[in-house]
Design a protein around this motif. Structure first.
Motif, PDB file in Angstrom:
ATOM      1  N   GLU A 211      10.991 -41.168 -51.758  1.00  0.00           N
ATOM      2  CA  GLU A 211      12.105 -40.568 -51.031  1.00  0.00           C
ATOM      3  C   GLU A 211      12.056 -39.048 -51.152  1.00  0.00           C
ATOM      4  OE1 GLU A 211      16.998 -40.462 -50.993  1.00  0.00           O
ATOM      5  OE2 GLU A 211      15.984 -41.968 -52.216  1.00  0.00           O
ATOM      6  N   GLY A 212      11.564 -38.568 -52.308  1.00  0.00           N
ATOM      7  CA  GLY A 212      11.327 -37.138 -52.452  1.00  0.00           C
ATOM      8  C   GLY A 212      12.221 -36.398 -53.423  1.00  0.00           C
ATOM      9  N   LEU A 213      12.940 -37.107 -54.310  1.00  0.00           N
ATOM     10  CA  LEU A 213      13.746 -36.407 -55.298  1.00  0.00           C
ATOM     11  C   LEU A 213      12.840 -35.536 -56.168  1.00  0.00           C
ATOM     12  CD1 LEU A 213      15.668 -38.760 -54.437  1.00  0.00           C
ATOM     13  CD2 LEU A 213      16.509 -38.753 -56.794  1.00  0.00           C
ATOM     14  N   TRP A 214      13.127 -34.265 -56.456  1.00  0.00           N
ATOM     15  CA  TRP A 214      14.188 -33.406 -56.035  1.00  0.00           C
ATOM     16  C   TRP A 214      13.652 -32.244 -55.235  1.00  0.00           C
ATOM     17  CZ3 TRP A 214      18.777 -35.233 -55.962  1.00  0.00           C
ATOM     18  CH2 TRP A 214      19.181 -36.179 -56.906  1.00  0.00           C
ATOM     19  N   ASP A 215      12.916 -32.530 -54.215  1.00  0.00           N
ATOM     20  CA  ASP A 215      12.434 -31.508 -53.301  1.00  0.00           C
ATOM     21  C   ASP A 215      13.356 -31.518 -52.087  1.00  0.00           C
ATOM     22  OD1 ASP A 215      11.009 -29.695 -51.803  1.00  0.00           O
ATOM     23  OD2 ASP A 215       9.478 -31.131 -51.187  1.00  0.00           O
ATOM     24  N   ILE A 216      14.258 -30.562 -52.009  1.00  0.00           N
ATOM     25  CA  ILE A 216      15.257 -30.539 -50.942  1.00  0.00           C
ATOM     26  C   ILE A 216      14.644 -30.003 -49.647  1.00  0.00           C
ATOM     27  CG2 ILE A 216      17.516 -29.666 -50.245  1.00  0.00           C
ATOM     28  CD1 ILE A 216      17.489 -31.660 -52.607  1.00  0.00           C
ATOM     29  N   SER A 217      14.913 -30.688 -48.555  1.00  0.00           N
ATOM     30  CA  SER A 217      14.375 -30.288 -47.264  1.00  0.00           C
ATOM     31  C   SER A 217      14.906 -28.915 -46.861  1.00  0.00           C
ATOM     32  CB  SER A 217      14.756 -31.309 -46.193  1.00  0.00           C
ATOM     33  OG  SER A 217      14.469 -30.812 -44.901  1.00  0.00           O
ATOM     34  N   PRO A 218      14.029 -28.006 -46.434  1.00  0.00           N
ATOM     35  CA  PRO A 218      14.497 -26.698 -45.967  1.00  0.00           C
ATOM     36  C   PRO A 218      15.201 -26.786 -44.616  1.00  0.00           C
ATOM     37  CG  PRO A 218      12.132 -26.902 -45.662  1.00  0.00           C
ATOM     38  CD  PRO A 218      12.567 -28.116 -46.413  1.00  0.00           C
TER      39      PRO A 218
ATOM     40  N   GLU B  42      20.861 -31.985 -46.883  1.00  0.00           N
ATOM     41  CA  GLU B  42      21.388 -33.284 -47.279  1.00  0.00           C
ATOM     42  C   GLU B  42      20.275 -34.292 -47.551  1.00  0.00           C
ATOM     43  OE1 GLU B  42      24.640 -33.859 -47.852  1.00  0.00           O
ATOM     44  OE2 GLU B  42      24.850 -31.716 -47.463  1.00  0.00           O
ATOM     45  N   LYS B  43      19.037 -33.938 -47.218  1.00  0.00           N
ATOM     46  CA  LYS B  43      17.912 -34.846 -47.386  1.00  0.00           C
ATOM     47  C   LYS B  43      16.901 -34.266 -48.353  1.00  0.00           C
ATOM     48  CE  LYS B  43      17.863 -37.418 -43.059  1.00  0.00           C
ATOM     49  NZ  LYS B  43      18.124 -36.976 -41.715  1.00  0.00           N
ATOM     50  N   CYS B  44      16.223 -35.169 -49.076  1.00  0.00           N
ATOM     51  CA  CYS B  44      15.075 -34.762 -49.870  1.00  0.00           C
ATOM     52  C   CYS B  44      13.840 -34.778 -48.976  1.00  0.00           C
ATOM     53  CB  CYS B  44      14.883 -35.720 -51.043  1.00  0.00           C
ATOM     54  SG  CYS B  44      16.191 -35.637 -52.266  1.00  0.00           S
ATOM     55  N   ARG B  45      12.854 -33.979 -49.336  1.00  0.00           N
ATOM     56  CA  ARG B  45      11.611 -33.939 -48.559  1.00  0.00           C
ATOM     57  C   ARG B  45      10.546 -34.715 -49.338  1.00  0.00           C
ATOM     58  NH1 ARG B  45       9.039 -28.169 -47.177  1.00  0.00           N
ATOM     59  NH2 ARG B  45       8.970 -28.157 -49.452  1.00  0.00           N
ATOM     60  N   GLY B  46       9.819 -34.081 -50.223  1.00  0.00           N
ATOM     61  CA  GLY B  46       8.902 -34.784 -51.102  1.00  0.00           C
ATOM     62  C   GLY B  46       7.485 -34.919 -50.579  1.00  0.00           C
ATOM     63  N   TRP B  47       6.618 -35.457 -51.455  1.00  0.00           N
ATOM     64  CA  TRP B  47       5.182 -35.507 -51.203  1.00  0.00           C
ATOM     65  C   TRP B  47       4.829 -36.326 -49.968  1.00  0.00           C
ATOM     66  CZ3 TRP B  47       2.324 -39.899 -50.791  1.00  0.00           C
ATOM     67  CH2 TRP B  47       2.907 -41.075 -51.250  1.00  0.00           C
ATOM     68  N   ALA B  48       5.523 -37.440 -49.718  1.00  0.00           N
ATOM     69  CA  ALA B  48       5.184 -38.277 -48.573  1.00  0.00           C
ATOM     70  C   ALA B  48       5.453 -37.533 -47.265  1.00  0.00           C
ATOM     71  CB  ALA B  48       5.962 -39.589 -48.620  1.00  0.00           C
ATOM     72  N   ASP B  49       6.579 -36.810 -47.201  1.00  0.00           N
ATOM     73  CA  ASP B  49       6.878 -36.005 -46.024  1.00  0.00           C
ATOM     74  C   ASP B  49       5.843 -34.895 -45.849  1.00  0.00           C
ATOM     75  OD1 ASP B  49       9.110 -37.600 -46.227  1.00  0.00           O
ATOM     76  OD2 ASP B  49      10.555 -35.965 -46.045  1.00  0.00           O
ATOM     77  N   LEU B  50       5.469 -34.263 -46.961  1.00  0.00           N
ATOM     78  CA  LEU B  50       4.460 -33.199 -46.907  1.00  0.00           C
ATOM     79  C   LEU B  50       3.106 -33.743 -46.461  1.00  0.00           C
ATOM     80  CD1 LEU B  50       5.423 -31.359 -50.215  1.00  0.00           C
ATOM     81  CD2 LEU B  50       5.780 -30.490 -47.894  1.00  0.00           C
ATOM     82  N   LEU B  51       2.761 -34.938 -46.938  1.00  0.00           N
ATOM     83  CA  LEU B  51       1.518 -35.576 -46.503  1.00  0.00           C
ATOM     84  C   LEU B  51       1.556 -35.825 -45.000  1.00  0.00           C
ATOM     85  CD1 LEU B  51      -1.174 -37.057 -46.960  1.00  0.00           C
ATOM     86  CD2 LEU B  51       0.164 -39.107 -47.564  1.00  0.00           C
ATOM     87  N   ALA B  52       2.681 -36.356 -44.517  1.00  0.00           N
ATOM     88  CA  ALA B  52       2.809 -36.615 -43.079  1.00  0.00           C
ATOM     89  C   ALA B  52       2.694 -35.326 -42.278  1.00  0.00           C
ATOM     90  CB  ALA B  52       4.146 -37.304 -42.801  1.00  0.00           C
ATOM     91  N   MET B  53       3.328 -34.258 -42.766  1.00  0.00           N
ATOM     92  CA  MET B  53       3.259 -32.976 -42.066  1.00  0.00           C
ATOM     93  C   MET B  53       1.820 -32.468 -41.991  1.00  0.00           C
ATOM     94  SD  MET B  53       6.641 -31.272 -43.851  1.00  0.00           S
ATOM     95  CE  MET B  53       6.190 -29.599 -43.408  1.00  0.00           C
ATOM     96  N   THR B  54       1.078 -32.598 -43.086  1.00  0.00           N
ATOM     97  CA  THR B  54      -0.304 -32.121 -43.110  1.00  0.00           C
ATOM     98  C   THR B  54      -1.185 -32.947 -42.176  1.00  0.00           C
ATOM     99  OG1 THR B  54      -0.080 -31.328 -45.381  1.00  0.00           O
ATOM    100  CG2 THR B  54      -2.315 -31.696 -44.573  1.00  0.00           C
TER     101      THR B  54
END
Length: 274
Positions: A29-36, A40-52
């Motif tokens: 889910e991405g705790l505790w990397d807060i989405s810029p 209200e949402k966490c970002r995290g490694w999975a989101d970063l992987l998807a972005m890359t």
């Protein structure tokens, strides 16, 4: 079944996955990397992987990656599989990450062989549907810190994960083998979730596990040394940690509640990542 080759892709080519679904617990889910974008949402490694993956696809002239994240904090592996796997498979993605078991390992009593068998069955189901699978090993803190007592459990579970990967033809995000991720400065105040910098590092570990080049070629190198905290500071830190994080965790265990109760997936459907 032949393992996927763990080689670095041509920098001019697009990652072959057109869609990706992450399932799991707070780690995905991405705790505790807060989405810029959305505080209200966490970002995290999975989101970063998807972005890359999406950025590289578009740079090579391909369509953006489509991405969903069904992970919910506090979930043990059984509920992750029961509540998230079918939905993920039904989306017919090219890639699923199945990361779970950490909340099981934190319980006083856990059967590692049993949760490994659950994971194996889940991976087999995804692979039978023609979907690539990414798993992840736990981190080795060298028997130090708040998770010292779980080291042997994590090591045993990791051994199962590598065996499952070989048997099923899956990928592995190897946090145990990437020593740099064990640096305490990459972990949040609760000591079990990553900081923003930590999630960025794990996204690179995931890329390498998928046979792709990391965004940061120095991702596996340790951080520069930091000043050693005094005994008094360490003691105060441990007391604060116990009050703020351990106490509420114990209360949830005693009352049968979870930090994920009444929460829903942050990205429940496949959407283009731009």
């Amino acid at each position: 079944m032949t393992l996927h080759p763990q080689t670095t892709e041509d920098s001019r080519s697009a990652p072959r996955w057109e869609s990706y679904v992450a399932i799991g617990d707070s780690f995905s889910e991405g705790l505790w990397d807060i989405s810029p974008v959305d505080p209200e949402k966490c970002r995290g490694w999975a989101d970063l992987l998807a972005m890359t993956l999406s950025t590289r696809r578009q740079a090579a002239g391909e369509s953006p990656l489509r991405y969903a994240n069904l992970a919910i904090r506090g979930k043990q592996l059984g509920p992750i599989i029961a509540e998230q796997l079918d939905a993920a498979i039904d989306m017919k993605p090219d890639l699923i990450s199945i990361i779970g078991g950490g909340n099981d390992i934190l319980r006083p009593h856990v059967d590692i062989d049993s949760i490994a068998a659950q994971l194996d069955h889940a991976v087999a189901r995804a692979r039978a549907a023609g979907i690539d699978v990414l798993m992840g090993t736990g981190t080795d803190f060298g028997g130090q810190g708040s998770l010292a007592l779980t080291r042997s459990r994590v090591a045993l579970y990791n051994a199962h994960i590598w065996s499952i990967a070989q048997r099923r033809g899956a990928y592995v995000k190897d946090m145990w083998g990437t020593r740099s991720v064990a640096d305490p400065r990459l972990w949040a105040d609760d000591r079990i979730h990553l900081t923003t910098q930590g999630h960025q590092l794990v996204a690179d570990i995931a890329l390498v596990g998928l046979g792709l080049r990391p965004e940061n070629p120095r991702y596996a190198q340790p951080l520069d040394p930091s000043p050693v905290a005094s005994l008094a500071d360490r003691t105060r830190g441990n007391i604060d940690w116990a009050k703020v994080h351990v106490g509420p965790w114990i209360k949830r265990r005693l009352t049968g509640t979870s930090s994920g109760d009444n929460r829903t997936a942050k990205y429940p459907t496949l959407e283009e990542v731009r």
